[in-house]
Design a protein around this motif. Structure first.
Motif, PDB file in Angstrom:
ATOM      1  N   TYR A  12      -6.189   8.403  -3.948  1.00 46.47           N
ATOM      2  CA  TYR A  12      -5.788   8.262  -2.206  1.00 46.47           C
ATOM      3  C   TYR A  12      -5.955   7.668  -2.180  1.00 46.47           C
ATOM      4  O   TYR A  12      -6.604   6.265  -1.489  1.00 46.47           O
ATOM      5  CB  TYR A  12      -6.761   9.199  -1.985  1.00 46.47           C
ATOM      6  CG  TYR A  12      -6.925  10.199  -2.152  1.00 46.47           C
ATOM      7  CD1 TYR A  12      -6.907  11.124  -3.684  1.00 46.47           C
ATOM      8  CD2 TYR A  12      -6.503  11.476  -1.633  1.00 46.47           C
ATOM      9  CE1 TYR A  12      -7.144  12.701  -3.797  1.00 46.47           C
ATOM     10  CE2 TYR A  12      -6.185  13.623  -2.105  1.00 46.47           C
ATOM     11  CZ  TYR A  12      -6.624  13.611  -3.260  1.00 46.47           C
ATOM     12  OH  TYR A  12      -6.428  14.683  -3.678  1.00 46.47           O
ATOM     13  N   THR A  13      -5.106   6.779  -0.870  1.00 51.01           N
ATOM     14  CA  THR A  13      -5.579   6.398   0.478  1.00 51.01           C
ATOM     15  C   THR A  13      -7.080   6.588   1.329  1.00 51.01           C
ATOM     16  O   THR A  13      -6.614   7.584   1.953  1.00 51.01           O
ATOM     17  CB  THR A  13      -4.780   6.479   1.330  1.00 51.01           C
ATOM     18  OG1 THR A  13      -3.286   5.234   0.937  1.00 51.01           O
ATOM     19  CG2 THR A  13      -4.449   5.656   2.721  1.00 51.01           C
ATOM     20  N   ALA A  65      -9.068   0.850   6.385  1.00 48.86           N
ATOM     21  CA  ALA A  65      -7.917   1.351   5.938  1.00 48.86           C
ATOM     22  C   ALA A  65      -7.711   0.800   3.894  1.00 48.86           C
ATOM     23  O   ALA A  65      -7.872  -0.709   4.403  1.00 48.86           O
ATOM     24  CB  ALA A  65      -6.397   2.790   5.704  1.00 48.86           C
ATOM     25  N   CYS A  66      -7.565   1.530   3.576  1.00 50.29           N
ATOM     26  CA  CYS A  66      -7.732   0.904   1.642  1.00 50.29           C
ATOM     27  C   CYS A  66      -6.224   1.415   1.365  1.00 50.29           C
ATOM     28  O   CYS A  66      -6.631   2.860   1.451  1.00 50.29           O
ATOM     29  CB  CYS A  66      -8.861   1.107   0.940  1.00 50.29           C
ATOM     30  SG  CYS A  66     -10.235  -0.201   1.161  1.00 50.29           S
ATOM     31  N   LYS A  67      -5.350   1.195   0.718  1.00 46.60           N
ATOM     32  CA  LYS A  67      -4.648   1.589  -0.155  1.00 46.60           C
ATOM     33  C   LYS A  67      -4.830   2.342  -1.481  1.00 46.60           C
ATOM     34  O   LYS A  67      -6.262   1.462  -1.913  1.00 46.60           O
ATOM     35  CB  LYS A  67      -3.779   1.073   0.448  1.00 46.60           C
ATOM     36  CG  LYS A  67      -2.773   0.709   1.155  1.00 46.60           C
ATOM     37  CD  LYS A  67      -1.275  -0.783   1.167  1.00 46.60           C
ATOM     38  CE  LYS A  67      -0.060  -0.004  -0.197  1.00 46.60           C
ATOM     39  NZ  LYS A  67       0.725  -0.583  -0.477  1.00 46.60           N
ATOM     40  N   GLN A  68      -4.512   2.984  -1.673  1.00 49.22           N
ATOM     41  CA  GLN A  68      -4.853   3.359  -3.513  1.00 49.22           C
ATOM     42  C   GLN A  68      -4.659   2.577  -3.874  1.00 49.22           C
ATOM     43  O   GLN A  68      -5.828   2.268  -5.343  1.00 49.22           O
ATOM     44  CB  GLN A  68      -3.738   4.468  -4.012  1.00 49.22           C
ATOM     45  CG  GLN A  68      -2.955   5.831  -3.600  1.00 49.22           C
ATOM     46  CD  GLN A  68      -2.150   5.500  -1.697  1.00 49.22           C
ATOM     47  OE1 GLN A  68      -2.169   4.741  -1.404  1.00 49.22           O
ATOM     48  NE2 GLN A  68      -0.794   6.733  -2.446  1.00 49.22           N
ATOM     49  N   CYS A  99      -7.371  -3.411   0.593  1.00 53.99           N
ATOM     50  CA  CYS A  99      -7.590  -3.438   1.971  1.00 53.99           C
ATOM     51  C   CYS A  99      -8.257  -4.348   2.986  1.00 53.99           C
ATOM     52  O   CYS A  99      -8.955  -5.188   3.131  1.00 53.99           O
ATOM     53  CB  CYS A  99      -9.455  -2.717   1.699  1.00 53.99           C
ATOM     54  SG  CYS A  99      -9.919  -1.578   0.418  1.00 53.99           S
ATOM     55  N   ASN A 127      -3.136  11.037  -0.458  1.00 53.67           N
ATOM     56  CA  ASN A 127      -2.714  11.030  -1.902  1.00 53.67           C
ATOM     57  C   ASN A 127      -1.234  10.632  -1.842  1.00 53.67           C
ATOM     58  O   ASN A 127      -0.172  10.322  -2.736  1.00 53.67           O
ATOM     59  CB  ASN A 127      -2.968  11.879  -3.220  1.00 53.67           C
ATOM     60  CG  ASN A 127      -2.427  13.468  -2.709  1.00 53.67           C
ATOM     61  OD1 ASN A 127      -1.956  13.503  -1.733  1.00 53.67           O
ATOM     62  ND2 ASN A 127      -2.544  14.344  -4.051  1.00 53.67           N
ATOM     63  N   SER A 171       2.561   2.955   3.992  1.00 52.48           N
ATOM     64  CA  SER A 171       2.225   1.673   3.934  1.00 52.48           C
ATOM     65  C   SER A 171       2.364   1.714   6.059  1.00 52.48           C
ATOM     66  O   SER A 171       1.334   2.056   6.676  1.00 52.48           O
ATOM     67  CB  SER A 171       2.727   0.451   3.954  1.00 52.48           C
ATOM     68  OG  SER A 171       1.875   0.437   2.399  1.00 52.48           O
ATOM     69  N   ILE A 228      -0.496   4.114   7.866  1.00 52.16           N
ATOM     70  CA  ILE A 228      -1.445   3.865   7.915  1.00 52.16           C
ATOM     71  C   ILE A 228      -2.293   4.246   8.195  1.00 52.16           C
ATOM     72  O   ILE A 228      -3.417   4.639   8.439  1.00 52.16           O
ATOM     73  CB  ILE A 228      -1.964   3.264   6.352  1.00 52.16           C
ATOM     74  CG1 ILE A 228      -3.174   3.065   5.241  1.00 52.16           C
ATOM     75  CG2 ILE A 228      -1.846   1.330   7.185  1.00 52.16           C
ATOM     76  CD1 ILE A 228      -2.866   2.266   4.596  1.00 52.16           C
ATOM     77  N   TYR A 278      -3.322  12.129   7.321  1.00 54.06           N
ATOM     78  CA  TYR A 278      -4.386  12.206   6.918  1.00 54.06           C
ATOM     79  C   TYR A 278      -4.666  13.698   7.162  1.00 54.06           C
ATOM     80  O   TYR A 278      -4.903  13.862   7.431  1.00 54.06           O
ATOM     81  CB  TYR A 278      -5.504  11.538   6.734  1.00 54.06           C
ATOM     82  CG  TYR A 278      -5.129   9.632   6.930  1.00 54.06           C
ATOM     83  CD1 TYR A 278      -4.777   8.875   7.792  1.00 54.06           C
ATOM     84  CD2 TYR A 278      -6.020   9.363   5.934  1.00 54.06           C
ATOM     85  CE1 TYR A 278      -4.575   7.535   7.845  1.00 54.06           C
ATOM     86  CE2 TYR A 278      -6.246   7.540   5.775  1.00 54.06           C
ATOM     87  CZ  TYR A 278      -5.477   7.195   6.456  1.00 54.06           C
ATOM     88  OH  TYR A 278      -5.302   6.154   6.470  1.00 54.06           O
TER      89      TYR A 278
END
Length: 125
Positions: free
Chosen positions: A31-32, A49-52, A56, A99, A103, A106, A112
């Motif tokens: 999950y992002t 936010a942080c990517k999978q 971050c 999920n 990018s 985001i 979300y």
């Protein structure tokens, strides 16, 4: 996936606070994850936010250099360390996850699928 955010509270300007968000999924690493905030009468806005992949590095300009997002996939947790807080940071903070994030999207609230209940951060002057 269910998300639960906690750690909000009252802090003086210039102070620090760490928010945490617990996720109830065994596939958390897919999950992002992001943090958003909202004040009365305003739209919810992106914070970080942080990517999978664990990258971050996505921040709103208003918090860059003061806030740090991180994730611990082993514990299904995402954190937001907030420093040098300002009264303008007062808001309800929400964690979110998705999920299927790409990018370029985001920072967008509507992309979300899963949201926590929010935790209130109040910064006094």
């Amino acid at each position: 996936v269910q998300l639960q955010a906690f750690g909000g509270g009252l802090v003086q300007a210039g102070g620090s606070l760490r928010l945490a968000c617990a996720a109830s999924t065994s596939t958390f690493s897919r999950y992002t994850v992001g943090w958003f905030r909202q004040t009365p009468g305003k739209e919810r806005e992106f914070v970080a936010a942080c990517k999978q992949s664990g990258t971050c590095t996505y921040y709103a300009d208003s918090v860059k250099g003061r806030f740090t997002i991180s994730r611990d996939n082993a514990k299904n947790m995402v954190y937001l360390q907030m420093s040098n807080l300002k009264p303008a940071d007062t808001a309800v903070y929400y964690c979110a996850a998705d999920n299927r994030m790409i990018s370029s999207r985001i920072r967008y609230v509507d992309d979300y699928d899963h949201w926590g209940q929010g935790t209130l951060v109040t910064v006094s002057s």
